[in-house]
Design a protein around this motif. Structure first.
Motif, short mmCIF file in Angstrom:
data_model
loop_
_atom_site.label_atom_id
_atom_site.label_comp_id
_atom_site.label_asym_id
_atom_site.label_seq_id
_atom_site.Cartn_x
_atom_site.Cartn_y
_atom_site.Cartn_z
N ILE A 10 0.86 -1.18 0.00
CA ILE A 10 0.00 0.00 0.00
C ILE A 10 0.90 1.23 0.00
O ILE A 10 1.89 1.29 0.74
N TYR A 11 0.55 2.22 -0.83
CA TYR A 11 1.32 3.46 -0.89
C TYR A 11 0.39 4.66 -0.89
O TYR A 11 -0.71 4.61 -1.45
N ILE A 12 0.84 5.74 -0.25
CA ILE A 12 0.19 7.03 -0.41
C ILE A 12 1.24 8.04 -0.89
O ILE A 12 2.44 7.86 -0.66
N TYR A 13 0.77 9.08 -1.53
CA TYR A 13 1.61 10.14 -2.08
C TYR A 13 1.01 11.46 -1.61
O TYR A 13 0.21 12.08 -2.33
N PRO A 14 1.36 11.90 -0.40
CA PRO A 14 0.69 13.08 0.16
C PRO A 14 0.70 14.29 -0.78
O PRO A 14 -0.34 14.93 -0.97
N ILE A 15 1.86 14.60 -1.35
CA ILE A 15 1.98 15.74 -2.25
C ILE A 15 2.15 15.22 -3.67
O ILE A 15 3.06 14.43 -3.95
N LYS A 16 1.28 15.64 -4.55
CA LYS A 16 1.29 15.20 -5.94
C LYS A 16 2.69 15.30 -6.54
O LYS A 16 3.33 16.34 -6.46
N SER A 17 3.17 14.20 -7.10
CA SER A 17 4.44 14.10 -7.84
C SER A 17 5.69 14.03 -6.97
O SER A 17 6.78 13.83 -7.48
N LEU A 18 5.54 14.16 -5.64
CA LEU A 18 6.68 13.89 -4.77
C LEU A 18 6.74 12.39 -4.48
O LEU A 18 5.88 11.63 -4.90
N ALA A 19 7.77 11.95 -3.78
CA ALA A 19 7.91 10.54 -3.45
C ALA A 19 6.74 10.07 -2.59
O ALA A 19 6.03 10.88 -1.98
N GLY A 20 6.54 8.75 -2.57
CA GLY A 20 5.44 8.18 -1.82
C GLY A 20 5.88 7.62 -0.47
O GLY A 20 7.07 7.64 -0.12
N ILE A 21 4.90 7.11 0.27
CA ILE A 21 5.13 6.50 1.57
C ILE A 21 4.53 5.10 1.56
O ILE A 21 3.35 4.93 1.23
N SER A 22 5.31 4.10 1.90
CA SER A 22 4.82 2.73 2.02
C SER A 22 4.10 2.57 3.34
O SER A 22 4.59 3.00 4.39
N CYS A 23 2.92 1.95 3.31
CA CYS A 23 2.09 1.80 4.51
C CYS A 23 1.70 0.34 4.71
O CYS A 23 1.54 -0.40 3.73
N GLN A 24 1.53 -0.05 5.94
CA GLN A 24 0.97 -1.37 6.24
C GLN A 24 -0.56 -1.31 6.31
O GLN A 24 -1.23 -2.33 6.15
#
Length: 264
Positions: A10-24
């Motif tokens: 699962i990933y989220i990308y808080p700010i459009k086009s910046l790197a993402g964050i892997s989530c459990q």
């Protein structure tokens, strides 16, 4: 479908086009996962900014903790509250969609301007309905985030494995910026999913995702490569669009976890 499918990543990308964050774990909402593509950068003409023109954006790394978002870029770091914003609305377009956003604060906009070397602002979408997107395929209108099109992108594991078999230099799923990666048995079978549940959340498939030059941007270093678009264009072109992964929407809210089974 008799095969067993489950959530691998699962990933989220808080700010459009910046790197993402892997989530459990992530909380699914109508506009996408909580804190996913709720922010974006706009230039002095209120045009949204992406890696298509500024590949360096892939080197800005966000983290979320205790209601604060921190951004790390090279040796620099900046932090702001996930809840703060100014009051004056700004009208912007995300592709063909009119969107209402608000600037986060002046100091955050100044920090991004200094790092990027040109004037820009960090803005936020506040509530469902501030941007609507119409599906020509489904003839429906959806409340969406600041993502290019739809709130969620899902990719099957075999789609990437099949592509990597054709590439000299293997790539990771990060090239395609998915929200949900699922275990699959057949490449691109996710394209044909209709409705399904993950946990208590019902999802509906909208359409396979057409890809642009951005997938050639290596997130490890921000350098533009020739692949994977070159190889994908040999076997994944439909109606002049290179397809990889599928766009989905959620029909209700709830938590999904890595390991959850996909139920049809």
């Amino acid at each position: 479908m008799s095969a067993v499918y489950s959530v691998k990543e699962i990933y989220i990308y808080p700010i459009k086009s910046l790197a993402g964050i892997s989530c459990q774990q992530a909380f699914a909402e109508e506009m996408g996962f909580e804190n996913d593509r709720r922010w974006m950068l706009i230039d002095a003409e209120n045009q949204f900014i992406t890696q298509r023109e500024h590949r360096i954006l892939s080197q800005f790394y966000p983290q979320i903790s205790d209601g604060k978002i921190s951004i790390t870029f090279q040796e620099q770091k900046h932090e702001f509250s996930a809840y703060e914003h100014l009051d004056n609305p700004v009208q912007v377009n995300v592709w063909d969609d009119k969107s209402e956003v608000v600037e986060v604060n002046e100091s955050t906009s100044k920090w991004f301007s200094e790092q990027l070397g040109f004037e820009c602002k960090l803005v936020k979408i506040i509530k469902p309905g501030d941007r609507k997107h119409e599906s020509s395929r489904l003839k429906e209108i959806f409340n969406v985030s600041l993502a290019d099109g739809y709130p969620y992108l899902m990719i099957g594991s075999q789609s990437l494995d099949s592509l990597n078999e054709k590439l000299a230099d293997k790539i990771t799923i990060l090239r395609f910026r998915p929200n949900i990666v699922i275990s699959t048995e057949v490449p691109h079978e996710e394209d044909d999913f209709t409705t399904f549940k993950i946990g208590d959340v019902q999802f509906k498939n909208v359409k396979p995702c057409g890809r642009c030059i951005m997938v050639n941007n290596d997130p490890e270093n921000g350098k533009l490569k020739k692949e994977p678009l070159k190889t994908l264009s040999k076997y994944r072109v439909v109606n002049n669009s290179v397809l990889f992964g599928t766009n989905i929407v959620s029909l209700n809210s709830g938590i999904i976890n890595v390991g959850d089974e996909i139920i049809f």
